[in-house]
Write a protein that holds these residues in place. Structure first.
Motif, mmCIF file in Angstrom:
data_model
loop_
_atom_site.group_PDB
_atom_site.id
_atom_site.type_symbol
_atom_site.label_atom_id
_atom_site.label_comp_id
_atom_site.label_asym_id
_atom_site.label_seq_id
_atom_site.Cartn_x
_atom_site.Cartn_y
_atom_site.Cartn_z
ATOM 1 N N CYS A 91 0.782 -1.211 -0.602
ATOM 2 C CA CYS A 91 -0.132 0.111 0.139
ATOM 3 C C CYS A 91 0.029 1.198 0.329
ATOM 4 O O CYS A 91 0.550 2.291 -0.350
ATOM 5 C CB CYS A 91 -1.109 0.269 1.198
ATOM 6 S SG CYS A 91 -2.486 -0.889 1.078
ATOM 7 N N GLN A 157 -6.783 -1.590 -5.182
ATOM 8 C CA GLN A 157 -7.653 -2.230 -4.675
ATOM 9 C C GLN A 157 -7.953 -4.046 -6.611
ATOM 10 O O GLN A 157 -7.903 -4.616 -6.205
ATOM 11 C CB GLN A 157 -8.998 -2.236 -4.565
ATOM 12 C CG GLN A 157 -9.373 -1.574 -4.122
ATOM 13 C CD GLN A 157 -9.281 0.067 -3.387
ATOM 14 O OE1 GLN A 157 -8.395 0.263 -4.488
ATOM 15 N NE2 GLN A 157 -9.483 0.675 -2.949
ATOM 16 N N ASP A 238 -3.031 -2.406 5.296
ATOM 17 C CA ASP A 238 -3.247 -3.167 3.715
ATOM 18 C C ASP A 238 -4.577 -1.905 3.926
ATOM 19 O O ASP A 238 -5.821 -1.853 3.400
ATOM 20 C CB ASP A 238 -4.754 -4.662 4.336
ATOM 21 C CG ASP A 238 -5.035 -3.959 5.549
ATOM 22 O OD1 ASP A 238 -5.446 -3.007 6.171
ATOM 23 O OD2 ASP A 238 -5.698 -5.395 5.809
ATOM 24 N N LEU A 241 -6.856 -1.578 0.526
ATOM 25 C CA LEU A 241 -7.524 -2.389 0.168
ATOM 26 C C LEU A 241 -9.303 -2.235 1.025
ATOM 27 O O LEU A 241 -9.881 -2.800 0.699
ATOM 28 C CB LEU A 241 -6.696 -4.201 0.142
ATOM 29 C CG LEU A 241 -5.511 -3.510 -0.278
ATOM 30 C CD1 LEU A 241 -4.999 -5.487 0.437
ATOM 31 C CD2 LEU A 241 -5.625 -4.036 -1.382
#
Length: 242
Positions: A91, A157, A238, A241
């Protein structure tokens, strides 16, 4: 015709083939750039129907099992496990983790052989979706170009979605949904932390590592991944996401 004009005429004839070759090469490069941009743009919305690795399995007679699954239908522990095993800074980076590359280079140089790569999930997605397995500077160069494109044209994503759907999770098995069904008898939406870690432990060498009842290095690696998953969740690593 003067001597100067004759020299210019000879120079044009001599350099003509070189100019034509360069012009043709420039057109090829431009065509490749345009085609690759359109290709990546299409895959932002359309699931890749097939990959070079899948073709290889088909040719060898192994067949292909896959089941495209949206990221929202995959248990969040699965992308965490993938990040824990392959790319904890997914990320944060722009497709290339230069610190990981440096450490991998130092580790390989010390060992005198390639013991670990520094490829990110983005790089692996570019390779799996658009290119072929194996090394070589030419393929690596193409991988860098496609990595730049997906990081530019896709969201994080989307990159993770494609990765989790085209990565080989077993012999002739592609994507975490097919892998979950193969190893645990249920879909990727209900994976436990241990199951997600076991699939992630298989990803680097899916044709040689067992997804169920792993032993030796695969079992130890899965345990390490499971511990790292907690760090990723607690640290919000994360977040891109969610």
């Amino acid at each position: 015709m003067g001597n100067r004009a004759k020299r210019r005429s000879k120079a044009r004839r001599r350099h003509g083939p070189v100019r034509r070759a360069l012009f043709f090469l420039a057109k090829l490069v431009l065509a490749f750039v345009l085609v690759s941009v359109v290709w990546v743009g299409v895959y932002r919305f359309v699931p890749p129907p097939i990959t070079a690795t899948m073709v290889g399995d088909m040719i060898s007679g192994r067949g292909v099992t896959k089941d495209w699954t949206a990221l929202s239908h995959i248990d969040p522990d699965m992308p965490r496990a993938a990040m824990a095993g392959e790319d904890t800074r997914f990320c944060q980076h722009d497709g290339f983790d230069y610190e990981a590359i440096r450490k991998a280079f130092e580790r390989n140089e010390k060992a005198g052989r390639v013991v670990r790569g520094g490829s990110t999930i983005s790089q692996q997605t570019a390779k799996n979706a658009f290119l072929w397995q194996g090394g070589g500077y030419f393929r690596k160069g193409l991988e860098a170009w496609f990595t730049f494109l997906i990081e530019t044209l896709w969201t994080k994503q989307r990159i993770m979605t494609v990765y989790l759907n085209v990565a080989e999770t077993g012999i002739g098995t592609y994507g975490v949904e097919a892998g979950a069904q193969r190893y645990f008898g249920h879909g990727a939406g209900t994976l436990s932390r241990r199951e997600a870690a076991q699939i992630a432990a298989v990803l680097p060498l899916p044709k040689r590592r067992a997804g169920t009842a792993p032993t030796g290095f695969t079992r130890r690696y899965g345990n390490t991944i499971q511990r790292r998953m907690g760090v990723i969740r607690r640290g919000g690593l994360d977040s891109c996401l969610r």
